[in-house]
Each structure stands twice: as C-alpha cells, then as structure tokens.
Design a protein around this motif. Structure first.
Motif, PDB file in Angstrom:
ATOM      1  N   ASP A 134       2.484   7.490  -6.771  1.00  0.00           N
ATOM      2  CA  ASP A 134       1.411   8.375  -7.230  1.00  0.00           C
ATOM      3  C   ASP A 134       1.940   9.598  -7.978  1.00  0.00           C
ATOM      4  O   ASP A 134       1.287  10.120  -8.878  1.00  0.00           O
ATOM      5  CB  ASP A 134       0.588   8.818  -6.013  1.00  0.00           C
ATOM      6  CG  ASP A 134      -0.837   9.120  -6.399  1.00  0.00           C
ATOM      7  OD1 ASP A 134      -1.357   8.429  -7.288  1.00  0.00           O
ATOM      8  OD2 ASP A 134      -1.410  10.067  -5.830  1.00  0.00           O
ATOM      9  N   GLN A 178      -1.689   0.504  -9.165  1.00  0.00           N
ATOM     10  CA  GLN A 178      -1.916   1.022  -7.804  1.00  0.00           C
ATOM     11  C   GLN A 178      -3.061   0.274  -7.125  1.00  0.00           C
ATOM     12  O   GLN A 178      -2.986  -0.050  -5.939  1.00  0.00           O
ATOM     13  CB  GLN A 178      -2.203   2.525  -7.849  1.00  0.00           C
ATOM     14  CG  GLN A 178      -0.942   3.339  -8.103  1.00  0.00           C
ATOM     15  CD  GLN A 178      -1.233   4.824  -8.182  1.00  0.00           C
ATOM     16  OE1 GLN A 178      -1.930   5.265  -9.094  1.00  0.00           O
ATOM     17  NE2 GLN A 178      -0.722   5.587  -7.242  1.00  0.00           N
ATOM     18  N   ASP A 179      -4.109  -0.036  -7.910  1.00  0.00           N
ATOM     19  CA  ASP A 179      -5.232  -0.809  -7.349  1.00  0.00           C
ATOM     20  C   ASP A 179      -4.745  -2.181  -6.879  1.00  0.00           C
ATOM     21  O   ASP A 179      -5.109  -2.651  -5.801  1.00  0.00           O
ATOM     22  CB  ASP A 179      -6.338  -1.010  -8.398  1.00  0.00           C
ATOM     23  CG  ASP A 179      -7.104   0.277  -8.655  1.00  0.00           C
ATOM     24  OD1 ASP A 179      -6.963   1.203  -7.836  1.00  0.00           O
ATOM     25  OD2 ASP A 179      -7.819   0.348  -9.673  1.00  0.00           O
ATOM     26  N   ASP A 214      -3.524  -8.247   0.478  1.00  0.00           N
ATOM     27  CA  ASP A 214      -4.163  -8.407   1.778  1.00  0.00           C
ATOM     28  C   ASP A 214      -3.120  -8.834   2.819  1.00  0.00           C
ATOM     29  O   ASP A 214      -2.358  -9.769   2.581  1.00  0.00           O
ATOM     30  CB  ASP A 214      -5.239  -9.496   1.608  1.00  0.00           C
ATOM     31  CG  ASP A 214      -6.129  -9.589   2.811  1.00  0.00           C
ATOM     32  OD1 ASP A 214      -6.201  -8.598   3.558  1.00  0.00           O
ATOM     33  OD2 ASP A 214      -6.742 -10.658   3.004  1.00  0.00           O
ATOM     34  N   ALA A 228       1.979   1.864  -3.509  1.00  0.00           N
ATOM     35  CA  ALA A 228       0.876   2.484  -4.271  1.00  0.00           C
ATOM     36  C   ALA A 228       0.855   3.993  -4.026  1.00  0.00           C
ATOM     37  O   ALA A 228       0.658   4.789  -4.941  1.00  0.00           O
ATOM     38  CB  ALA A 228      -0.452   1.858  -3.855  1.00  0.00           C
ATOM     39  N   ARG A 229       1.085   4.381  -2.772  1.00  0.00           N
ATOM     40  CA  ARG A 229       1.049   5.807  -2.410  1.00  0.00           C
ATOM     41  C   ARG A 229       2.242   6.548  -3.025  1.00  0.00           C
ATOM     42  O   ARG A 229       2.092   7.609  -3.621  1.00  0.00           O
ATOM     43  CB  ARG A 229       1.085   5.929  -0.880  1.00  0.00           C
ATOM     44  CG  ARG A 229       0.871   7.329  -0.350  1.00  0.00           C
ATOM     45  CD  ARG A 229       0.827   7.318   1.162  1.00  0.00           C
ATOM     46  NE  ARG A 229       2.129   7.078   1.767  1.00  0.00           N
ATOM     47  CZ  ARG A 229       3.053   8.010   1.954  1.00  0.00           C
ATOM     48  NH1 ARG A 229       2.826   9.241   1.555  1.00  0.00           N
ATOM     49  NH2 ARG A 229       4.203   7.713   2.526  1.00  0.00           N
ATOM     50  N   HIS A 244      -0.926  -5.307  10.228  1.00  0.00           N
ATOM     51  CA  HIS A 244      -0.749  -5.741   8.828  1.00  0.00           C
ATOM     52  C   HIS A 244       0.521  -6.578   8.788  1.00  0.00           C
ATOM     53  O   HIS A 244       1.572  -6.109   8.349  1.00  0.00           O
ATOM     54  CB  HIS A 244      -0.640  -4.543   7.891  1.00  0.00           C
ATOM     55  CG  HIS A 244      -1.791  -3.602   8.013  1.00  0.00           C
ATOM     56  ND1 HIS A 244      -3.023  -3.872   7.477  1.00  0.00           N
ATOM     57  CD2 HIS A 244      -1.920  -2.419   8.651  1.00  0.00           C
ATOM     58  CE1 HIS A 244      -3.854  -2.894   7.764  1.00  0.00           C
ATOM     59  NE2 HIS A 244      -3.207  -1.995   8.485  1.00  0.00           N
ATOM     60  N   GLN A 297      -2.927  -1.885  -3.684  1.00  0.00           N
ATOM     61  CA  GLN A 297      -3.836  -1.633  -2.549  1.00  0.00           C
ATOM     62  C   GLN A 297      -4.555  -2.901  -2.128  1.00  0.00           C
ATOM     63  O   GLN A 297      -4.941  -3.056  -0.971  1.00  0.00           O
ATOM     64  CB  GLN A 297      -4.902  -0.584  -2.927  1.00  0.00           C
ATOM     65  CG  GLN A 297      -4.363   0.781  -3.266  1.00  0.00           C
ATOM     66  CD  GLN A 297      -4.003   1.592  -2.029  1.00  0.00           C
ATOM     67  OE1 GLN A 297      -4.002   1.054  -0.932  1.00  0.00           O
ATOM     68  NE2 GLN A 297      -3.677   2.856  -2.209  1.00  0.00           N
ATOM     69  N   GLN A 298      -4.738  -3.804  -3.116  1.00  0.00           N
ATOM     70  CA  GLN A 298      -5.521  -5.016  -2.821  1.00  0.00           C
ATOM     71  C   GLN A 298      -4.719  -6.106  -2.117  1.00  0.00           C
ATOM     72  O   GLN A 298      -5.287  -7.102  -1.685  1.00  0.00           O
ATOM     73  CB  GLN A 298      -6.077  -5.603  -4.128  1.00  0.00           C
ATOM     74  CG  GLN A 298      -7.252  -4.826  -4.694  1.00  0.00           C
ATOM     75  CD  GLN A 298      -7.466  -5.149  -6.163  1.00  0.00           C
ATOM     76  OE1 GLN A 298      -6.931  -6.121  -6.691  1.00  0.00           O
ATOM     77  NE2 GLN A 298      -8.242  -4.321  -6.828  1.00  0.00           N
ATOM     78  N   ALA A 319       0.833  -1.211   0.000  1.00  0.00           N
ATOM     79  CA  ALA A 319       0.000   0.000   0.000  1.00  0.00           C
ATOM     80  C   ALA A 319       0.866   1.259   0.000  1.00  0.00           C
ATOM     81  O   ALA A 319       0.496   2.293  -0.565  1.00  0.00           O
ATOM     82  CB  ALA A 319      -0.931  -0.002   1.217  1.00  0.00           C
ATOM     83  N   GLN A 320       2.046   1.162   0.639  1.00  0.00           N
ATOM     84  CA  GLN A 320       2.978   2.298   0.648  1.00  0.00           C
ATOM     85  C   GLN A 320       3.548   2.530  -0.749  1.00  0.00           C
ATOM     86  O   GLN A 320       3.753   3.672  -1.165  1.00  0.00           O
ATOM     87  CB  GLN A 320       4.127   2.029   1.629  1.00  0.00           C
ATOM     88  CG  GLN A 320       3.745   2.183   3.080  1.00  0.00           C
ATOM     89  CD  GLN A 320       3.447   3.634   3.424  1.00  0.00           C
ATOM     90  OE1 GLN A 320       4.169   4.538   3.031  1.00  0.00           O
ATOM     91  NE2 GLN A 320       2.369   3.850   4.140  1.00  0.00           N
TER      92      GLN A 320
END
Ligand code: FAD
Length: 281
Positions: free
Chosen positions: A99, A113-114, A120, A95-96, A224, A117-118, A92-93
């Motif tokens: 950006d 990016q999606d 898990d 993905a950020r 996480h 984020q996915q 997720a980091q």
C-alpha cells in the motif's frame, strides 16, 4: 500440445533425477516423508543455520521504496534497508504491505491489491489423536484415506502417521491425524473444538471400526489455511506481477501463487534464494 508439454516435463524430470543421483541426492518423488521429530524440524534447522538473522514474532508493518535508498522495511521501531525483499506471506498481507509503494500506475496497483484481497483461503482444522490398538478394528495398513464429497461428511481425510513413520506413538497405540473443514466443512468450523472432535470420531468410526474415545487429542485450527486456486486465479497472479514489475528486487514467493504443497514451497524458495544470492550486491 498438452502431450508434447507432458513429455517435455517428464524428460526434464528424468534429467533432474539423474543429476541429483550424481550428487548423491535421493529422490523423494511422490514419497511420504517427514523427519524424526516431525516436519517442524525443517524450519528449526533452517533457523539454526541462519542464526541471529532470523527474527521471530516480528510482524512487518510497512514497506516503502525509493530509487535512491531501495526498500525500507519497518516493524515497530525497527527499520531495515534492503535492495532485495521477498514477500513470502499470505496474499492479503501482500495487499496491505504494498500500500505504501508509490506506483507509476495507481489504477493497476489498486486492481492488483483487489486481486490479492480476493484470494480465498478455506479454513482447516487438523486433529491428532491416539487410540489403543484394540479400539480400532481396521489394520490401518496404508497412509490414510480421503473422504470424497459423495460420502457427505465434513471430515476431509485422515492420515495414519503411526503406520507411515516410526516412533510416532507407543507400540500399542495408533496415531491418527484428521483434517476437517475446507469448502464443504464450513459448518464444522462453527463448532467448539470438543464438538469437532466428537464429529470426526463419529464420522470415522464406521470406516475404521473405532470404539470409544481417543486417549488424547490435540487440535490446530487454521482459519485461513489453504489458498484456493479457483478459475481465474492465474490471470490475477499475472496482474499482480505486472503491477509490481516496476519495483526492482521485490519478489513474491508463497503458497497462494507458486504451488500449495510444501515441496513446491521449499523448491521455489530454494531457487529464488540461489537466484538472489547470485546477483551482485
Ligand atoms: C492443515 C494443513 C495441512 C497441510 N498438509 C500438507 C501436506 O500434507 N503436504 C503438503 O505438501 N502441504 C500441506 N499443506 C500446505 C503447506 O503446508 C503450505 O502451503 C505451506 O507450508 C505454506 O508455506 P508458505 O511459506 O507459503 O506460507 P506460511 O507457512 O503460511 O508462512 C507465511 C508466514 O508469513 C508470516 N507473516 C504473515 N504476515 C506477516 C507480516 N506482515 N510480517 C512478517 N511475517 C508475516 C506468517 O506468520 C507465516 O509464518 C498443509 C497446510 C495446512 C494448513
């Protein structure tokens, strides 16, 4: 076929082992290992060797790229310029941070990016606790045990560090490290630390013959913790790679893509460091 692939892998492993032996490197294949003061010695020693290059507690806020200047990495008012950047951070980091990159294909970039984020991550708590030896009737003559799903417990497993490694606790005590959480332990994550302790002691008491409460305990909770390589994970990783291939010198190495085990993380990091080190500046 899988058999041919398996044999090739075994041959490559045997060859590597021989090379390592020639260099005096002892193979730890499949062995339980740690360091005298615990695993945290590994990052501590690496950090010591790198000296001032390591900056702790420094969150990277943004990453940008231009063909002229390369990468700009920003944290607060600090800015670094680099030709090679390794993102060894959770999905997720990534993905950020990607950006602010200017992709040729914005749609592909956004899909990547999606995917990131996915990814898990399941939560895990590890609880270390010590007991007087008389409090546990099981000899703890092994490395520990895993609790399969059919046991219908929230506890995932327990290690016996004082049986595996020397000097983990006084001679008249046992040290246990319990893992709880994961996919099936979601409920345990809603409990308070004290309630979780009671739950694991109660769940393990029958297997290990535990009597009474631990002499001390300490919990570490990772909301996480472990990335899950679910069905469809690898195509997502491939899509991320495809989207970022246009950015030269941008590397991803992390437990969400190159293997979760610590050994894999170390090996992959070492190989990448050698690869980058061999490139002309
Ligand atoms: C409870 C638990 C038990 C485990 N047990 C075992 C085991 O017995 N054996 C085994 O082989 N493996 C085990 N693992 C797995 C293994 O420890 C991990 O997969 C591995 O350590 C992950 O390494 P990593 O470098 O990819 O990620 P991490 O260790 O998660 O490192 C990522 C780092 O990136 C930093 N970061 C994130 N965002 C930013 C940002 N924007 N800027 C700067 N820094 C950032 C984070 O602070 C973190 O320090 C366990 C994991 C857990 C959670």
């Amino acid at each position: 076929s899988m058999i041919v692939g398996g044999l090739a892998k075994m041959r490559a492993k045997a060859k590597q082992k021989k090379q390592d032996q020639g260099l005096g490197i002892e193979s730890l294949d499949g062995a339980m290992m740690s360091f005298a003061q615990g695993l945290h010695q590994l990052p501590q020693v690496v950090a010591q060797q790198l000296g001032a290059a390591v900056q702790l507690n420094t969150q990277v806020d943004s990453l940008s790229f231009s063909a002229e200047f390369g990468y700009q990495v920003c944290s607060g008012d600090q800015i670094w310029q680099a030709s090679q950047v390794v993102l060894a951070i959770p999905a997720a980091q990534v993905a950020r941070l990607i950006d602010d990159l200017q992709p040729l294909d914005a749609e592909l970039h956004s899909r990547a990016q999606d995917c990131l984020q996915q990814v898990d991550y399941s939560p895990v708590a590890s609880i270390s606790m010590a007991f007087n030896k008389q409090q546990i009737s099981h000899p703890l003559n092994g490395f520990g045990c895993l609790l399969p799903t059919k046991e219908a417990k929230q506890t995932l497993g327990v290690l016996f560090p004082s049986s595996i490694f020397a000097n983990r606790c006084p001679d008249d005590q046992h040290l246990l490290t319990v893992f709880i959480g994961g996919g099936r332990g979601a409920e345990a994550m809603t409990l308070t630390p004290d309630q979780r302790l009671q739950l694991v002691v109660q769940e393990l008491a029958g297997y290990l013959g535990i009597q009474g409460q631990p002499l001390w305990h300490e919990e570490s909770l990772w909301p996480h913790a472990i990335p899950q390589y679910k069905l469809g994970h690898l195509p997502k990783v491939a899509l991320v790679d495809e989207a970022l291939a246009q950015f030269p010198g941008l590397h991803l190495r992390s437990n969400w893509r190159d293997g979760v085990a610590l050994g894999d993380c170390v090996e992959n990091a070492y190989q990448l460091a050698q690869d980058i080190g061999a490139r002309p500046l």
